[in-house]
Design an enzyme around this catalytic site. Sequence first.
Site, PDB file in Angstrom:
ATOM      1  N   ASN A  11       0.863  -1.188   0.000  1.00 13.29           N
ATOM      2  CA  ASN A  11       0.000   0.000   0.000  1.00 13.29           C
ATOM      3  C   ASN A  11       0.896   1.234   0.000  1.00 13.29           C
ATOM      4  O   ASN A  11       1.467   1.589   1.029  1.00 13.29           O
ATOM      5  CB  ASN A  11      -0.904  -0.023   1.244  1.00 13.29           C
ATOM      6  CG  ASN A  11      -1.736   1.246   1.366  1.00 13.29           C
ATOM      7  OD1 ASN A  11      -1.879   2.007   0.418  1.00 13.29           O
ATOM      8  ND2 ASN A  11      -2.299   1.459   2.545  1.00 13.29           N
ATOM      9  N   LYS A  13       0.103   4.260  -0.300  1.00 12.46           N
ATOM     10  CA  LYS A  13      -0.551   5.447   0.273  1.00 12.46           C
ATOM     11  C   LYS A  13      -0.330   6.650  -0.665  1.00 12.46           C
ATOM     12  O   LYS A  13      -0.305   6.470  -1.881  1.00 12.46           O
ATOM     13  CB  LYS A  13      -0.067   5.701   1.701  1.00 12.46           C
ATOM     14  CG  LYS A  13      -0.248   4.450   2.581  1.00 12.46           C
ATOM     15  CD  LYS A  13      -0.053   4.714   4.054  1.00 12.46           C
ATOM     16  CE  LYS A  13      -0.250   3.423   4.838  1.00 12.46           C
ATOM     17  NZ  LYS A  13      -0.178   3.642   6.289  1.00 12.46           N
ATOM     18  N   HIS A  97      -9.581   1.131   5.045  1.00 15.84           N
ATOM     19  CA  HIS A  97      -8.305   1.355   5.733  1.00 15.84           C
ATOM     20  C   HIS A  97      -8.511   2.310   6.899  1.00 15.84           C
ATOM     21  O   HIS A  97      -9.355   3.208   6.843  1.00 15.84           O
ATOM     22  CB  HIS A  97      -7.274   1.925   4.753  1.00 15.84           C
ATOM     23  CG  HIS A  97      -5.875   1.910   5.272  1.00 15.84           C
ATOM     24  ND1 HIS A  97      -5.405   2.873   6.145  1.00 15.84           N
ATOM     25  CD2 HIS A  97      -4.847   1.034   5.083  1.00 15.84           C
ATOM     26  CE1 HIS A  97      -4.144   2.601   6.445  1.00 15.84           C
ATOM     27  NE2 HIS A  97      -3.781   1.500   5.828  1.00 15.84           N
ATOM     28  N   GLU A  99      -6.981   4.783   7.880  1.00 17.46           N
ATOM     29  CA  GLU A  99      -6.846   6.201   7.532  1.00 17.46           C
ATOM     30  C   GLU A  99      -8.105   6.728   6.853  1.00 17.46           C
ATOM     31  O   GLU A  99      -8.472   7.893   7.039  1.00 17.46           O
ATOM     32  CB  GLU A  99      -5.607   6.396   6.646  1.00 17.46           C
ATOM     33  CG  GLU A  99      -4.324   6.175   7.420  1.00 17.46           C
ATOM     34  CD  GLU A  99      -3.140   5.748   6.583  1.00 17.46           C
ATOM     35  OE1 GLU A  99      -2.098   5.399   7.167  1.00 17.46           O
ATOM     36  OE2 GLU A  99      -3.243   5.739   5.331  1.00 17.46           O
ATOM     37  N   GLU A 169      -5.189  -4.562  10.972  1.00 14.15           N
ATOM     38  CA  GLU A 169      -4.189  -3.518  11.193  1.00 14.15           C
ATOM     39  C   GLU A 169      -4.466  -2.842  12.527  1.00 14.15           C
ATOM     40  O   GLU A 169      -5.369  -2.016  12.636  1.00 14.15           O
ATOM     41  CB  GLU A 169      -4.207  -2.503  10.046  1.00 14.15           C
ATOM     42  CG  GLU A 169      -5.590  -2.083   9.568  1.00 14.15           C
ATOM     43  CD  GLU A 169      -5.555  -0.806   8.738  1.00 14.15           C
ATOM     44  OE1 GLU A 169      -4.488  -0.472   8.219  1.00 14.15           O
ATOM     45  OE2 GLU A 169      -6.605  -0.154   8.652  1.00 14.15           O
ATOM     46  N   GLY A 175       2.931   3.777  12.834  1.00 15.77           N
ATOM     47  CA  GLY A 175       3.529   5.102  12.979  1.00 15.77           C
ATOM     48  C   GLY A 175       3.543   5.659  14.394  1.00 15.77           C
ATOM     49  O   GLY A 175       3.676   6.859  14.589  1.00 15.77           O
ATOM     50  N   SER A 215       2.849  -2.596  10.521  1.00 18.17           N
ATOM     51  CA  SER A 215       4.290  -2.368  10.413  1.00 18.17           C
ATOM     52  C   SER A 215       5.097  -3.653  10.252  1.00 18.17           C
ATOM     53  O   SER A 215       6.078  -3.878  10.963  1.00 18.17           O
ATOM     54  CB  SER A 215       4.809  -1.567  11.624  1.00 18.17           C
ATOM     55  OG  SER A 215       4.150  -0.321  11.701  1.00 18.17           O
TER      56      SER A 215
END
Length: 256
Positions: A11, A13, A97, A99, A169, A175, A215
């Site tokens: 991905n 992004k 996702h 985000e 996830e 992050g 990650s």
Amino acid sequence: MKSRKFLIAGNWKMNKTASDGVDLIKDIVAAVGPQTEVDVAVCPPFTGLESASKALEGSAIKLGAQNMHPKASGAFTGEISAEMLRSLFASYVILGHSERRQYFGETDAFINEKVTAALKNLLKPILCIGETLQERESGKTLDVVKTQLEGGLAGVDASNAVNIVLAYEPVWAIGTGKVATTEQAQEVHAFIRGWLATRFDKAVAGKMRILYGGSMKPSNAPELLAQEDIDGGLIGGASLEAKSFVDLVKAAMSAG
């Protein structure tokens, strides 16, 4: 050996221009393009999909998109339909996702519309689920995951379910400097597989792939991929550099 084939999906992004993406794909194709032991997909931004599609021709690597709108066409400025993605020979589309949920207010119901539209158009959804740090620390992880599964897979029948990839996830491990342990990841993956067996049946649950999206890196991939219910990775940062992404594919080849 698992009956499910590993999937390593990158991905990107909001990174890489179209030309940058082509350069990255060329390096990945040169290293692992012909192999078919592990399924591999790259998911560039919308602007890079067409050039990426051409760069992937002749390789076994599949193209994926990072999002799509559930409607087939219409007055939805800035959006992309499933048919548009199929016209570029996309095979996968990332939906739900964290985000998208966090920054763009996407709900389980809206994500479910996308899942339904993707399946109708022969796209394989990579449906993302996962809890925030606050939810993890409040002991609500499995409740959150269950709610997202129920909402995202509403109305999906068993014959279509096997075309869906799930990606767990943990939002708090993206992050933040915090890392989910292998045991924490496997625990949630096992819960998801158990829920799928109840929602569909054990055979369907055994065929559905559940990726880890917190990650994953070359350093921790072998341990994660050795877990019974982890079937690959939805890779963020490590997918932006050919060597690290290729190393992840090779880790999956070794684990298989």
